[in-house]
Design an enzyme around this catalytic site. Structure first.
Site, PDB file in Angstrom:
ATOM      1  N   ASP A  47       0.838  -1.198   0.000  1.00  0.00           N
ATOM      2  CA  ASP A  47       0.000   0.000   0.000  1.00  0.00           C
ATOM      3  C   ASP A  47       0.869   1.242   0.000  1.00  0.00           C
ATOM      4  OD1 ASP A  47      -2.597   1.498   0.509  1.00  0.00           O
ATOM      5  OD2 ASP A  47      -1.392   2.124   2.229  1.00  0.00           O
ATOM      6  N   TYR A  52       2.754  10.168   0.487  1.00  0.00           N
ATOM      7  CA  TYR A  52       3.950   9.617   1.120  1.00  0.00           C
ATOM      8  C   TYR A  52       5.201  10.081   0.367  1.00  0.00           C
ATOM      9  CZ  TYR A  52       0.521   6.432   3.257  1.00  0.00           C
ATOM     10  OH  TYR A  52      -0.552   5.894   3.920  1.00  0.00           O
ATOM     11  N   LYS A  79      -3.841   5.786  -3.177  1.00  0.00           N
ATOM     12  CA  LYS A  79      -4.927   6.615  -2.662  1.00  0.00           C
ATOM     13  C   LYS A  79      -5.133   7.859  -3.523  1.00  0.00           C
ATOM     14  CE  LYS A  79      -3.720   4.941   1.923  1.00  0.00           C
ATOM     15  NZ  LYS A  79      -2.358   4.434   1.622  1.00  0.00           N
ATOM     16  N   GLY A 229      -1.780   0.611  10.866  1.00  0.00           N
ATOM     17  CA  GLY A 229      -1.428   1.075  12.208  1.00  0.00           C
ATOM     18  C   GLY A 229      -1.669   0.056  13.298  1.00  0.00           C
ATOM     19  N   ASN A 232      -0.551   0.969  16.786  1.00  0.00           N
ATOM     20  CA  ASN A 232      -1.061   2.230  17.349  1.00  0.00           C
ATOM     21  C   ASN A 232       0.040   3.278  17.484  1.00  0.00           C
ATOM     22  OD1 ASN A 232      -3.488   0.380  18.925  1.00  0.00           O
ATOM     23  ND2 ASN A 232      -4.056   2.323  17.976  1.00  0.00           N
ATOM     24  N   SER A 233       0.707   3.547  16.358  1.00  0.00           N
ATOM     25  CA  SER A 233       1.766   4.558  16.251  1.00  0.00           C
ATOM     26  C   SER A 233       3.044   4.185  16.986  1.00  0.00           C
ATOM     27  CB  SER A 233       1.282   5.935  16.730  1.00  0.00           C
ATOM     28  OG  SER A 233       0.184   6.361  15.982  1.00  0.00           O
ATOM     29  N   GLY A 234       3.174   2.931  17.404  1.00  0.00           N
ATOM     30  CA  GLY A 234       4.448   2.479  17.949  1.00  0.00           C
ATOM     31  C   GLY A 234       4.400   1.913  19.349  1.00  0.00           C
ATOM     32  N   ILE A 235       3.388   2.241  20.129  1.00  0.00           N
ATOM     33  CA  ILE A 235       3.372   1.795  21.517  1.00  0.00           C
ATOM     34  C   ILE A 235       3.273   0.268  21.638  1.00  0.00           C
ATOM     35  CG2 ILE A 235       0.865   1.992  21.848  1.00  0.00           C
ATOM     36  CD1 ILE A 235       1.580   3.176  24.671  1.00  0.00           C
ATOM     37  N   LEU A 236       2.748  -0.387  20.614  1.00  0.00           N
ATOM     38  CA  LEU A 236       2.646  -1.853  20.629  1.00  0.00           C
ATOM     39  C   LEU A 236       3.780  -2.527  19.864  1.00  0.00           C
ATOM     40  CD1 LEU A 236      -1.208  -2.296  20.030  1.00  0.00           C
ATOM     41  CD2 LEU A 236       0.027  -2.314  22.207  1.00  0.00           C
ATOM     42  N   ALA A 237       4.673  -1.754  19.263  1.00  0.00           N
ATOM     43  CA  ALA A 237       5.769  -2.333  18.475  1.00  0.00           C
ATOM     44  C   ALA A 237       6.942  -2.646  19.389  1.00  0.00           C
ATOM     45  CB  ALA A 237       6.189  -1.379  17.363  1.00  0.00           C
TER      46      ALA A 237
END
Length: 341
Positions: A47, A52, A79, A229, A232-237
């Site tokens: 995607d 971008y 897109k 995502g 969630n913008s990195g907190i779960l990575a």
């Protein structure tokens, strides 16, 4: 009956904002190597978007796939809804709209018929191939606030007609929205016919509000979901087996996470510790348990991130882990889970 393009989309997709120089420069060589690693790992859905890197991501993806995917096995989505306006005086060394790009443009929202048609043709040229899935980029109140009703009406009167013309004429195989909120997807489905939605950050290990009405509606309308995502913008990575001992701010929704989110992630990580499960693996695998979700597309900026995502996606996770998350109220009781022992 011909196969739907959705049936060719791989469970792990490639989010290509990073190779458009999201926040920091990436070399052409690194971008190529990242796409190559994705293909090696069996990623057959990629995607991108004009936004971008102001065309840079599409150019790099198109150049890499021209060499690496001559049989065109990869499903490509991009897109519309943001036109690229020339900015010859732009400082190309600085972050502009989130990107450090050598392309002297900026993106401007435009959901009109002509803008969508022009954007489609320009993306096709940059990608050097036909486009399989075409999303409308960032429609909704999340992006536009009080301007949303006006822009939504503009889209339905113009851009939506363009999408229908492209799909009904066979130029693209599926159409949908690429957004950060499920509410506008419901609104769009009340007014038009869509095949697939790219929903970023709203059906994750942290957030399952889409279960209320949106995902049941998608089941009823046979609309597929791609989850963007998933971290969630990195907190779960994160590996998740060593607590919250990470350097730098914990990011959620593109900004430092508020205390309640940090506390919830800490509680999930405690369960990860007990079951020796990487948090990021749980984050990638959780959304795919829902029958409408056909792919997760984390951002990938280098080959190691690609290989890590593939490892996390395929790592066996014990059913007892998912059962404990549910028992502790850390995921909704009506959320489908990959396994329950």
């Amino acid at each position: 009956m011909p196969a739907r393009v959705q049936d060719r989309i791989s469970l792990l997709g490639f989010g290509s904002a990073a190779i458009g120089n999201l926040y920091r420069p990436v070399t052409d060589q690194q971008a190529f190597a990242t796409v190559q690693a994705a293909l090696t790992e069996g990623v057959l859905y990629m995607d991108t978007a004009p936004h971008y890197g102001f065309g840079l991501s599409e150019k790099r993806l198109g150049a890499a796939l021209a060499e690496l995917d001559p049989r065109r096995r990869v499903v490509i989505s991009t897109k519309v809804g943001r036109r690229l306006d020339p900015r010859p005086d732009a400082d190309l060394s600085q972050v502009r709209q989130g990107f450090v790009s050598p392309e002297p443009f900026e993106s401007v929202f435009d959901y009109s018929y002509d803008a969508v048609m022009r954007s489609y043709e320009e993306s096709r040229a940059r990608l050097r191939r036909d486009i399989d899935v075409l999303y409308v980029h960032d429609l909704g109140r999340y992006a536009h606030g009080e301007r949303h009703p006006k822009l939504f009406a503009e889209f339905m009167a113009g851009g939506y007609r363009a999408l229908r013309k492209l799909r009904d004429g066979g130029a693209v195989k599926a159409i949908g929205l690429g957004v950060n909120e499920w509410q506008v997807c419901e609104e769009a489905l009340a007014h038009g016919d869509f095949d697939i939605m790219l929903l970023a950050g709203r059906y994750t290990l942290l957030e399952q509000g889409a279960l209320d009405t949106f995902l049941p509606l998608c089941k009823q309308r046979k609309v597929s979901i791609v989850v963007g995502g998933p971290y969630n913008s990195g907190i779960l990575a994160h590996d998740g087996r060593n607590g919250m001992g990470r350097t730098g701010p914990l990011m959620y929704e593109y900004q430092p996470a508020p205390p309640d989110i940090v506390a919830r992630v800490s509680a999930i990580e405690a369960v990860c510790n007990r079951h020796d499960v990487p948090l990021a693996a749980a984050a990638l695998q959780f959304p795919l348990a829902h029958p409408q979700v056909i792919s997760v597309i984390p951002g990938m900026g280098n080959p190691d991130e690609v290989r890590g995502a593939k490892e996390w996606l395929t790592l066996p996770i014990p059913g007892a882990f998912w059962a404990e998350l549910r028992a502790q109220g850390l995921v909704r009781p009506d959320a489908p889970l990959p396994v329950i022992a």
